[in-house]
Design an enzyme around this catalytic site. Sequence first.
Site, mmCIF file in Angstrom:
data_model
loop_
_atom_site.group_PDB
_atom_site.id
_atom_site.type_symbol
_atom_site.label_atom_id
_atom_site.label_comp_id
_atom_site.label_asym_id
_atom_site.label_seq_id
_atom_site.Cartn_x
_atom_site.Cartn_y
_atom_site.Cartn_z
ATOM 1 N N ASP A 243 0.830 -1.202 0.000
ATOM 2 C CA ASP A 243 0.000 0.000 0.000
ATOM 3 C C ASP A 243 0.866 1.254 0.000
ATOM 4 O O ASP A 243 0.648 2.181 -0.785
ATOM 5 C CB ASP A 243 -0.920 0.011 1.229
ATOM 6 C CG ASP A 243 -2.038 -1.004 1.105
ATOM 7 O OD1 ASP A 243 -2.553 -1.151 -0.012
ATOM 8 O OD2 ASP A 243 -2.380 -1.646 2.110
ATOM 9 N N GLY B 18 -4.407 5.669 -6.242
ATOM 10 C CA GLY B 18 -5.022 4.638 -7.071
ATOM 11 C C GLY B 18 -6.144 5.141 -7.952
ATOM 12 O O GLY B 18 -5.997 6.106 -8.702
ATOM 13 N N MET B 19 -7.291 4.477 -7.850
ATOM 14 C CA MET B 19 -8.435 4.777 -8.705
ATOM 15 C C MET B 19 -9.288 5.908 -8.165
ATOM 16 O O MET B 19 -10.317 6.249 -8.758
ATOM 17 C CB MET B 19 -9.303 3.517 -8.842
ATOM 18 C CG MET B 19 -8.668 2.396 -9.628
ATOM 19 S SD MET B 19 -8.469 2.843 -11.370
ATOM 20 C CE MET B 19 -10.182 2.934 -11.872
#
Length: 508
Positions: free
Chosen positions: A294, A429-430
Amino acid sequence: MKLAYWMYAGPAHIGTLRIASSFQKVHAIMHAPLGDDYFNVMRSMLERERDYTPVTTSVVDRNVLAQGSQEKVVDNIVRKDREEAPDLIVLTPTCTSSILQEDLQNFVARAQLDARGDVLFADVNHYRVNELQAADQTLQQIVKFYIEKARKLGDLQTQKTDRPSVNILGVTTLGFHNRHDCTELKRLMADLGITVNAVIPDGASVEELKQLPRAWFNLVPYREIGGLTAQYLQTEFQMPLVDITPMGIVETARCIRSIQAVLNSQGEPVNYEGFIDEQTRFASQAAWFTRSIDCQNLTGKKAVVFGDNTHAAAMTKILAREMGIQVVLAGTYCQYDADWFRNQVSEYCDRVLITDDHTQVANAIAEIEPAAIFGTQMERHVGKRLDIPCGVIAAPVHIQNFPVGYRPYLGYEGANQVVDLVYNSFTLGMEDHLLEIFGGHDTKEVITKSVSTDSELNWSRDGLTELNRVPGFVRGKVKRNTEKFARDRGLTQITAEVLYAAKEAVGA
């Protein structure tokens, strides 16, 4: 004179009042105009205090200006002495009362004749020091006053405790997560087999001050407050001092090793290496999490750090050394201690900024366009205007940074909290694409205000429509580049045509 509509550190009397109101059975008399009594409301609200703040304003009004203040100030001191029966009353001047050039020390001497408790004048120069410096000086003055008083009465306790013990100095009301930090420090000391002799000033009584020399050493977790007191105790009683802020995995270990060295030098053989290893590898999640998949998404991202000396320096080290994040700018508003800050952060950041002018910080952030900001509440406001996430790490702060729940920033649990703050402050990320798909947060409307307050630029309807079509994760940058393009050419309105021209100019 420049109008101060935002100050990172308040005026000197706020620092004195923070110290006085942190002690038990200590009352403060503030000699000031009526408008300067906002401290009472601020402390009651932010700290969610159930009791009244022990501060009284001796109001400077037209009668005082005509007749003088001595009678009124003395009457207020004596009245509060009888009503509240405090152990100590602290009289603090303000900038306004200093202008009157009144001899407040003489007022204190006069009031002491009738008061049953002690009366002390907070002798700080209100033109030369700010809130933090005044708090540091006031704490030292109170400690010195009671050490000398106990010495004269033959009641000073200098015999060391049987087992290793520590004084924790500098924990005050209105400090950034100070009470949570103090709880964590007490737990850490207990794990190390060290008794807490005293916590000064928060929650302490002035009667405890005569016992300060009994501790084996003093711990000063914050650079801003407590250092002068520790230096005084070191000079008077040769008490060792540990002033490493245990924030982050590396600095917490360094602080513990410094304590180990202090105890070993006093004939107490201890070895905390096993404890440090266990906490780092197993008990705390911070060291593991910063190496997880992460957090690898954060590697190389750019961040700006700004705050007081303690938290800005510690956060800079954590980001660069423990999380692989590039700190493009680290700064502090503690200009009086600039050399220390530069020495601490220079090898961990690209640029150092020392200023108490929030507009300089805002403009630097707008120029750098970091992926995240870690600063005070002011930098949080700047981040909102520039669409850059911000984690608050230092005062000044709003009420949301006085959480009811337990959120220390020091020690091993504090390291967990800091890692969470850092990770959750970045857009990863997204998330950018999901914000676009589902419409973002409250609104998709573009914030058109610039960081500078003197902007005359206006966006036309078609210009805003076109800007809203730009993906969210680069929209802020496109907006700022377009506004710069318009200013450079003397344009006052940004249309869709201007936006297209700006994009062509930068090769977009």
